[in-house]
Design a protein around this motif. Sequence first.
Motif, PDB file in Angstrom:
ATOM      1  N   GLY A  70       0.798  -1.225   0.000  1.00  0.00           N
ATOM      2  CA  GLY A  70       0.000   0.000   0.000  1.00  0.00           C
ATOM      3  C   GLY A  70       0.826   1.268   0.000  1.00  0.00           C
ATOM      4  O   GLY A  70       0.282   2.359  -0.188  1.00  0.00           O
ATOM      5  N   HIS A  71       2.142   1.157   0.189  1.00  0.00           N
ATOM      6  CA  HIS A  71       3.050   2.304   0.194  1.00  0.00           C
ATOM      7  C   HIS A  71       3.744   2.360  -1.155  1.00  0.00           C
ATOM      8  O   HIS A  71       4.011   1.316  -1.773  1.00  0.00           O
ATOM      9  N   VAL A  72       4.037   3.562  -1.640  1.00  0.00           N
ATOM     10  CA  VAL A  72       4.678   3.702  -2.945  1.00  0.00           C
ATOM     11  C   VAL A  72       6.008   2.946  -3.004  1.00  0.00           C
ATOM     12  O   VAL A  72       6.426   2.475  -4.063  1.00  0.00           O
ATOM     13  N   GLY A  73       6.659   2.790  -1.854  1.00  0.00           N
ATOM     14  CA  GLY A  73       7.928   2.085  -1.809  1.00  0.00           C
ATOM     15  C   GLY A  73       7.837   0.608  -2.135  1.00  0.00           C
ATOM     16  O   GLY A  73       8.845  -0.037  -2.426  1.00  0.00           O
ATOM     17  N   ASN A  74       6.638   0.071  -2.103  1.00  0.00           N
ATOM     18  CA  ASN A  74       6.430  -1.336  -2.439  1.00  0.00           C
ATOM     19  C   ASN A  74       6.559  -1.582  -3.947  1.00  0.00           C
ATOM     20  O   ASN A  74       6.822  -2.704  -4.375  1.00  0.00           O
ATOM     21  N   GLU A  75       6.426  -0.527  -4.728  1.00  0.00           N
ATOM     22  CA  GLU A  75       6.454  -0.665  -6.183  1.00  0.00           C
ATOM     23  C   GLU A  75       7.877  -0.922  -6.682  1.00  0.00           C
ATOM     24  O   GLU A  75       8.862  -0.484  -6.082  1.00  0.00           O
ATOM     25  N   PHE A  76       7.975  -1.618  -7.824  1.00  0.00           N
ATOM     26  CA  PHE A  76       9.275  -1.789  -8.461  1.00  0.00           C
ATOM     27  C   PHE A  76       9.817  -0.438  -8.912  1.00  0.00           C
ATOM     28  O   PHE A  76       9.044   0.463  -9.296  1.00  0.00           O
ATOM     29  N   LYS A  77      11.141  -0.295  -8.907  1.00  0.00           N
ATOM     30  CA  LYS A  77      11.747   0.895  -9.489  1.00  0.00           C
ATOM     31  C   LYS A  77      11.357   0.968 -10.956  1.00  0.00           C
ATOM     32  O   LYS A  77      11.120  -0.045 -11.619  1.00  0.00           O
ATOM     33  N   ASP A  78      11.292   2.180 -11.483  1.00  0.00           N
ATOM     34  CA  ASP A  78      10.758   2.390 -12.828  1.00  0.00           C
ATOM     35  C   ASP A  78      11.466   1.560 -13.883  1.00  0.00           C
ATOM     36  O   ASP A  78      10.829   1.005 -14.782  1.00  0.00           O
ATOM     37  N   PHE A  79      12.799   1.459 -13.804  1.00  0.00           N
ATOM     38  CA  PHE A  79      13.528   0.751 -14.855  1.00  0.00           C
ATOM     39  C   PHE A  79      13.199  -0.737 -14.867  1.00  0.00           C
ATOM     40  O   PHE A  79      13.342  -1.397 -15.903  1.00  0.00           O
ATOM     41  N   VAL A  80      12.751  -1.274 -13.735  1.00  0.00           N
ATOM     42  CA  VAL A  80      12.297  -2.670 -13.694  1.00  0.00           C
ATOM     43  C   VAL A  80      10.847  -2.764 -14.156  1.00  0.00           C
ATOM     44  O   VAL A  80      10.492  -3.613 -14.975  1.00  0.00           O
ATOM     45  N   ALA A  81      10.003  -1.892 -13.637  1.00  0.00           N
ATOM     46  CA  ALA A  81       8.582  -1.920 -13.999  1.00  0.00           C
ATOM     47  C   ALA A  81       8.383  -1.814 -15.505  1.00  0.00           C
ATOM     48  O   ALA A  81       7.540  -2.524 -16.087  1.00  0.00           O
ATOM     49  N   GLU A  82       9.175  -0.970 -16.147  1.00  0.00           N
ATOM     50  CA  GLU A  82       8.987  -0.764 -17.594  1.00  0.00           C
ATOM     51  C   GLU A  82       9.503  -1.939 -18.419  1.00  0.00           C
ATOM     52  O   GLU A  82       9.192  -2.057 -19.608  1.00  0.00           O
ATOM     53  N   ARG A  83      10.283  -2.825 -17.810  1.00  0.00           N
ATOM     54  CA  ARG A  83      10.795  -3.995 -18.527  1.00  0.00           C
ATOM     55  C   ARG A  83       9.932  -5.239 -18.327  1.00  0.00           C
ATOM     56  O   ARG A  83      10.072  -6.204 -19.076  1.00  0.00           O
ATOM     57  N   ARG A  84       9.069  -5.221 -17.347  1.00  0.00           N
ATOM     58  CA  ARG A  84       8.240  -6.407 -17.107  1.00  0.00           C
ATOM     59  C   ARG A  84       7.329  -6.673 -18.299  1.00  0.00           C
ATOM     60  O   ARG A  84       6.773  -5.755 -18.888  1.00  0.00           O
ATOM     61  N   GLY A  85       7.223  -7.961 -18.656  1.00  0.00           N
ATOM     62  CA  GLY A  85       6.359  -8.351 -19.756  1.00  0.00           C
ATOM     63  C   GLY A  85       6.922  -8.076 -21.135  1.00  0.00           C
ATOM     64  O   GLY A  85       6.226  -8.263 -22.135  1.00  0.00           O
ATOM     65  N   LYS A  86       8.205  -7.675 -21.216  1.00  0.00           N
ATOM     66  CA  LYS A  86       8.783  -7.313 -22.508  1.00  0.00           C
ATOM     67  C   LYS A  86       9.661  -8.413 -23.096  1.00  0.00           C
ATOM     68  O   LYS A  86      10.173  -8.266 -24.201  1.00  0.00           O
ATOM     69  N   GLY A  87       9.864  -9.495 -22.366  1.00  0.00           N
ATOM     70  CA  GLY A  87      10.789 -10.520 -22.830  1.00  0.00           C
ATOM     71  C   GLY A  87      10.161 -11.532 -23.768  1.00  0.00           C
ATOM     72  O   GLY A  87       8.939 -11.696 -23.825  1.00  0.00           O
ATOM     73  N   ALA A  88      11.048 -12.228 -24.506  1.00  0.00           N
ATOM     74  CA  ALA A  88      10.607 -13.274 -25.415  1.00  0.00           C
ATOM     75  C   ALA A  88      10.413 -14.610 -24.702  1.00  0.00           C
ATOM     76  O   ALA A  88       9.813 -15.525 -25.240  1.00  0.00           O
ATOM     77  N   GLY A  89      10.905 -14.702 -23.476  1.00  0.00           N
ATOM     78  CA  GLY A  89      10.827 -15.947 -22.723  1.00  0.00           C
ATOM     79  C   GLY A  89       9.827 -15.880 -21.588  1.00  0.00           C
ATOM     80  O   GLY A  89       9.137 -14.870 -21.399  1.00  0.00           O
ATOM     81  N   PRO A  90       9.745 -16.959 -20.797  1.00  0.00           N
ATOM     82  CA  PRO A  90       8.807 -16.988 -19.676  1.00  0.00           C
ATOM     83  C   PRO A  90       9.176 -15.989 -18.576  1.00  0.00           C
ATOM     84  O   PRO A  90      10.348 -15.657 -18.398  1.00  0.00           O
ATOM     85  N   GLU A  91       8.156 -15.513 -17.886  1.00  0.00           N
ATOM     86  CA  GLU A  91       8.357 -14.540 -16.812  1.00  0.00           C
ATOM     87  C   GLU A  91       7.465 -14.916 -15.630  1.00  0.00           C
ATOM     88  O   GLU A  91       6.344 -15.390 -15.813  1.00  0.00           O
ATOM     89  N   LEU A  92       7.980 -14.690 -14.426  1.00  0.00           N
ATOM     90  CA  LEU A  92       7.235 -14.998 -13.208  1.00  0.00           C
ATOM     91  C   LEU A  92       7.356 -13.853 -12.218  1.00  0.00           C
ATOM     92  O   LEU A  92       8.434 -13.263 -12.079  1.00  0.00           O
TER      93      LEU A  92
END
Length: 199
Positions: A70-92
Amino acid sequence: MEITEINENAALVVVDVQKGFEEEFWGRRDNPDAEGNIAALIDRWQESGRPVVFVRHDSPEGSRSPLRRGHVGNEFKDFVAERRGKGAGPELLVTKSVNSAFYGEPDLDAWLKGAGVEQIVIVGIQTNMCNETTARMGGNLGYDVVFPIDAMHTFDLAGPFGWTRTAEELTRATAVSLHGGGFARVVTTEEVLRGAAAR
């Protein structure tokens, strides 16, 4: 330059790269190059179709932790958040409330074994806390653990008896313990990037 052999299906485990670690709560950190090295490794993994695991620490709501839900600090840093879901392989996405990524949801060990993964590369925050704990458990579970020490960082820390250690000292202690103890191979980001490109 050494090249670390990287399996074609080696999993990159990105531990707790969250905004809360930017808060003054933690104190002084080491390795200002950590984020750039983490980003380079995520990019290489995603380009090659290798699996990427993003781990998020969910401290309980109401706690003082900057990583609390519930705190903004729980979120991924921007450079990670923007890379999620962008890969050609499996992601978890694994969420946890303790140090080891192997004690999160969903079950990381089951997911890795189901995908036939035998090698993991651990990066993220903090070197001597969640990264080291995950590496030790990974080694105990039989994985070939690769630990690029310059793709992570930690903070100065006070312990018992008035003892204190700088972030750099803690990083070296982690490297010696993991590598010397046979839990992981401690290497550099460049070695891993070269090894991943060789496949």
